[in-house]
Design an enzyme around this catalytic site. Structure first.
Site, PDB file in Angstrom:
ATOM      1  N   LEU A 195       0.796  -1.333  -0.138  1.00 23.36           N
ATOM      2  CA  LEU A 195       0.267  -0.420  -0.015  1.00 23.36           C
ATOM      3  C   LEU A 195       0.438   0.951   0.010  1.00 23.36           C
ATOM      4  O   LEU A 195       0.595   2.430  -0.748  1.00 23.36           O
ATOM      5  CB  LEU A 195      -0.528  -0.429   1.369  1.00 23.36           C
ATOM      6  CG  LEU A 195      -1.737   1.429   0.677  1.00 23.36           C
ATOM      7  CD1 LEU A 195      -3.037   1.288   0.407  1.00 23.36           C
ATOM      8  CD2 LEU A 195      -2.362   0.950   2.674  1.00 23.36           C
TER       9      LEU A 195
ATOM     10  N   GLU B  11       9.135  -5.575  -5.419  1.00 23.97           N
ATOM     11  CA  GLU B  11       8.369  -6.108  -4.447  1.00 23.97           C
ATOM     12  C   GLU B  11       8.629  -7.315  -4.236  1.00 23.97           C
ATOM     13  O   GLU B  11       8.570  -7.555  -5.106  1.00 23.97           O
ATOM     14  CB  GLU B  11       7.072  -5.674  -4.213  1.00 23.97           C
ATOM     15  CG  GLU B  11       5.932  -6.192  -3.742  1.00 23.97           C
ATOM     16  CD  GLU B  11       5.759  -6.199  -2.683  1.00 23.97           C
ATOM     17  OE1 GLU B  11       5.949  -5.198  -2.120  1.00 23.97           O
ATOM     18  OE2 GLU B  11       6.590  -7.788  -1.732  1.00 23.97           O
TER      19      GLU B  11
ATOM     20  N   GLN C  30      -7.351  -3.630   0.697  1.00 26.50           N
ATOM     21  CA  GLN C  30      -6.236  -3.382   0.008  1.00 26.50           C
ATOM     22  C   GLN C  30      -6.133  -4.263  -1.136  1.00 26.50           C
ATOM     23  O   GLN C  30      -5.106  -4.163  -2.316  1.00 26.50           O
ATOM     24  CB  GLN C  30      -4.467  -3.660   1.556  1.00 26.50           C
ATOM     25  CG  GLN C  30      -4.387  -2.815   2.321  1.00 26.50           C
ATOM     26  CD  GLN C  30      -2.867  -3.085   3.153  1.00 26.50           C
ATOM     27  OE1 GLN C  30      -3.969  -2.966   3.870  1.00 26.50           O
ATOM     28  NE2 GLN C  30      -2.447  -3.337   2.370  1.00 26.50           N
TER      29      GLN C  30
ATOM     30  N   TYR D  99     -16.835  -4.809  16.962  1.00 31.00           N
ATOM     31  CA  TYR D  99     -16.091  -5.457  17.721  1.00 31.00           C
ATOM     32  C   TYR D  99     -16.359  -6.362  18.227  1.00 31.00           C
ATOM     33  O   TYR D  99     -17.841  -6.551  18.269  1.00 31.00           O
ATOM     34  CB  TYR D  99     -15.384  -4.525  18.726  1.00 31.00           C
ATOM     35  CG  TYR D  99     -14.612  -3.717  18.237  1.00 31.00           C
ATOM     36  CD1 TYR D  99     -12.989  -3.289  18.308  1.00 31.00           C
ATOM     37  CD2 TYR D  99     -15.078  -2.726  17.462  1.00 31.00           C
ATOM     38  CE1 TYR D  99     -12.020  -2.696  17.602  1.00 31.00           C
ATOM     39  CE2 TYR D  99     -14.381  -1.167  16.687  1.00 31.00           C
ATOM     40  CZ  TYR D  99     -12.189  -1.373  16.873  1.00 31.00           C
ATOM     41  OH  TYR D  99     -11.769  -0.738  16.725  1.00 31.00           O
TER      42      TYR D  99
ATOM     43  N   ASP E  68       4.480   1.363   7.740  1.00 28.48           N
ATOM     44  CA  ASP E  68       4.367   0.671   8.771  1.00 28.48           C
ATOM     45  C   ASP E  68       5.743   0.518   9.267  1.00 28.48           C
ATOM     46  O   ASP E  68       6.771  -0.180  10.510  1.00 28.48           O
ATOM     47  CB  ASP E  68       3.926  -0.925   8.948  1.00 28.48           C
ATOM     48  CG  ASP E  68       2.491  -1.242   9.046  1.00 28.48           C
ATOM     49  OD1 ASP E  68       1.721   0.082   9.432  1.00 28.48           O
ATOM     50  OD2 ASP E  68       1.825  -2.166   8.664  1.00 28.48           O
TER      51      ASP E  68
END
Ligand code: FAD
Length: 539
Positions: A15, A35, A115, A218, A306
């Site tokens: 992403l 990648e 994604q 949740y 990340d």
């Protein structure tokens, strides 16, 4: 001699790496992406896309296709709530409708798209804009020197290696970033608090939804804590599981000794019924973590996504924060590479993005604790802030912003109240252009923009002269001229200026500087201001 020479090498084409390639392409910089995987994401993972990310996608021409695809995949405008089980008792409603009460602040809406569906859209646009993408290719080593980075890449199928020479490198290589490790940059924060799993399944759960439009559910019961996301036509989705058993003394290593049978048991415990035939497709393991890198830049290498910050999925901020990193670094690299800005501009990436990311990480953690893991409650838990402050209200403090008066250092503000304050995202105001409704945001995105109020005539000439003197591109607009009509007459107050004032907006749509009236409307003032914002040495 290197085999390949590129201005920017991006390691990781998920992403964030793909967004960086797309945004660099938008600014005319052809990047090379390597990648490890053979293609774009296969696991859905992120789905909640914020208004800010959609605004970024709007700038680069993919908003409409993303909207169309998202509608094929999810019923939009759903709720974020908590249940004991999907079939059973409702416990809390955090957000009743994803876009309720936020439509006025942006031309774009919050959406859900996974994604796995989003990344191919970003990939095609990145390629159209000149990015070179190499899948099934990994970066195996790199060395940095005074003028660039030399990296070795290896094709996984053939073992063929090549040398890449780049002026800069973006490490979008994920939470276990080898590049970050190699640079000796530590992660600071809460560390790992759960070895979570995501169970992807197929099964007709439509009857359990009982007509409710739910985006994230949740689940909290005596067996587990986690969350569900269900795709159209409600026959597939996932259950993420954070911990098991006694809420006061939970088992947080959910991945330990996990079998398919056990995963199915957990799924039934979340659904609250065994009456639905279920097929488990896949189980993914991941660490729930809340950490931010101690620095986002070392020399010519920038951490993004990340690799720079990891947060629990509660709130849906992780991937979005990475897209904002890419958005922040892309225009800076482009201006430095084409000589319009001084290299010091690149240091503002860390100064701007690290505090914004650290704030978001803590907010995601606070949501995780309050919604999913009350046993982690502690005195240092940040109070939960309005989602809008996180998505649109982070404030930048760096030499690429000129504050009014003394620097206040405020990390975030309500975007409805910041009104064109330097360091904040330029507000959305609806305008008419050639009979079409547009947003002020549509005026930004490529160059610095000078946006003057309806009595701001002097700005035009001084803007042109300053841009010419500096040899840069400056987009100049005067409200109620230039075919732009502010029929509601709200522009000046929305931007905190008088009718004769103006704002300078950066290519990423953040206000860099503001003059409340025409007193700053000279070529000399604008020239000095732009010189300082671009980190150029005054001649
Ligand atoms: C269950 C779950 C739900 C989530 N929901 C949301 C949500 O709703 N909204 C949201 O914003 N975020 C969400 N997230 C977080 C989001 O998925 C991540 O923040 C996002 O994927 C980070 O993207 P990235 O590109 O930085 O890293 P990654 O997706 O981890 O990609 C890094 C890439 O780098 C490649 N790579 C690594 N090293 C090399 C190398 N040496 N050479 C070549 N390639 C390399 C890897 O193969 C990988 O593809 C969720 C996460 C989970 C687990």
């Amino acid at each position: 001699m290197p085999d390949i020479e590129v201005p920017v090498l991006i390691v990781g084409g998920s992403l964030v790496g793909m967004s960086a390639a797309l945004l660099l392409g938008h600014h005319g910089v052809p990047a090379l992406v390597v990648e490890h995987h053979r293609g774009t994401a296969i696991h859905p993972r992120a789905a909640m896309i914020t208004q800010r990310t959609m605004e970024v996608f709007r700038t680069v021409g993919v908003e409409q296709i993303v909207l169309k695809k998202s509608d094929e995949q999810f019923v939009q405008d759903g709720a974020i709530m908590a249940v004991e089980t999907l079939a059973g008792k409702e416990l809390a409603w955090f957000i009743a409708n994803l876009n309720e009460g936020v439509r006025d602040v942006s031309p774009s809406s919050r959406i859900f798209i996974t994604q796995s569906l989003l990344e191919p859209l970003l990939k095609s646009r990145a390629e159209e804009l000149g990015a070179q993408l190499r899948f099934a290719t990994e970066m195996t080593s790199f060395e940095e020197d005074a003028t660039g980075v030399t990296a070795e890449i290896r094709e996984r199928d053939t073992g063929k290696t090549s040398t890449v020479r780049a002026r800069y490198m973006i490490a979008a290589d994920g939470s276990h970033s080898r590049i970050r490790e190699r640079l000796g940059i530590r992660m600071l924060g809460r560390g790992v608090f759960s070895k979570s799993i995501t169970i992807y399944f197929r099964g007709d759960v439509a009857p359990l939804l009982r007509g409710r439009n739910l985006s994230v559910m949740y689940v909290l019961n005596s067996t587990l804590s986690g969350f569900f996301r269900i795709e159209k036509p409600f026959a597939s989705g996932f259950l993420a599981v954070h911990w098991l058993g006694d809420p006061k003394n939970p088992i947080t290593d959910v991945s330990k000794d996990l079998t398919n049978e056990r995963a199915l048991e957990l799924l039934y415990a979340g659904l609250g019924t065994r009456d639905i035939p279920i097929a488990i497709e896949n189980v993914m393991q991941w660490d729930a973590t809340a950490d931010t890198a101690e620095r986002f830049q070392r020399g010519r290498i920038f951490l993004a996504g990340d690799a720079a910050h990891v947060m629990p999925p509660s709130g849906g901020f992780g991937g979005n924060t990475g897209v904002q990193d890419a958005h922040n670094i892309a225009w800076k690299l482009a201006l430095v590479l084409n000589g319009a800005a001084g290299p010091e501009l690149l240091s503002t990436y860390d100064l701007e993005r690290r505090p914004a990311a650290a704030f978001t990480v803590e907010q995601a953690y606070s949501r995780y604790v309050t919604r999913s893991a009350p046993y982690l409650r502690s005195d240092d838990l940040q109070a939960i802030q309005n989602d809008l402050n996180i998505e649109l209200g982070y404030c930048y403090h760096s030499p690429a912003v000129i504050p009014e008066g003394t620097e206040d250092g405020i990390p975030h503000e309500n975007p409805r109240e910041s009104r064109g304050k330097p360091g904040m995202r330029a507000p959305h105001v609806s305008l008419e252009r050639n009979g079409e409704q547009i947003s002020t945001l549509d005026l930004f995105g490529r160059n610095f923009a000078l946006l003057a109020g309806p009595e701001g005539d002097p700005w035009r000439e001084s803007g042109r002269a300053a841009a010419k003197q500096l040899g840069i591109k400056l987009d100049i607009f005067e409200i109620d001229k230039d075919g732009l009509t502010d029929s509601a007459g709200v522009f000046s107050s929305a931007y905190g200026i008088t009718r004769s004032g103006a704002v300078l907006v950066r290519p990423d749509g953040f206000v860099a500087w503001r003059s409340k009236d025409a007193s700053g409307a000279s070529a000399a003032t604008l020239g000095r201001t732009l010189t300082s914002l671009l980190c150029r040495t005054a001649s």
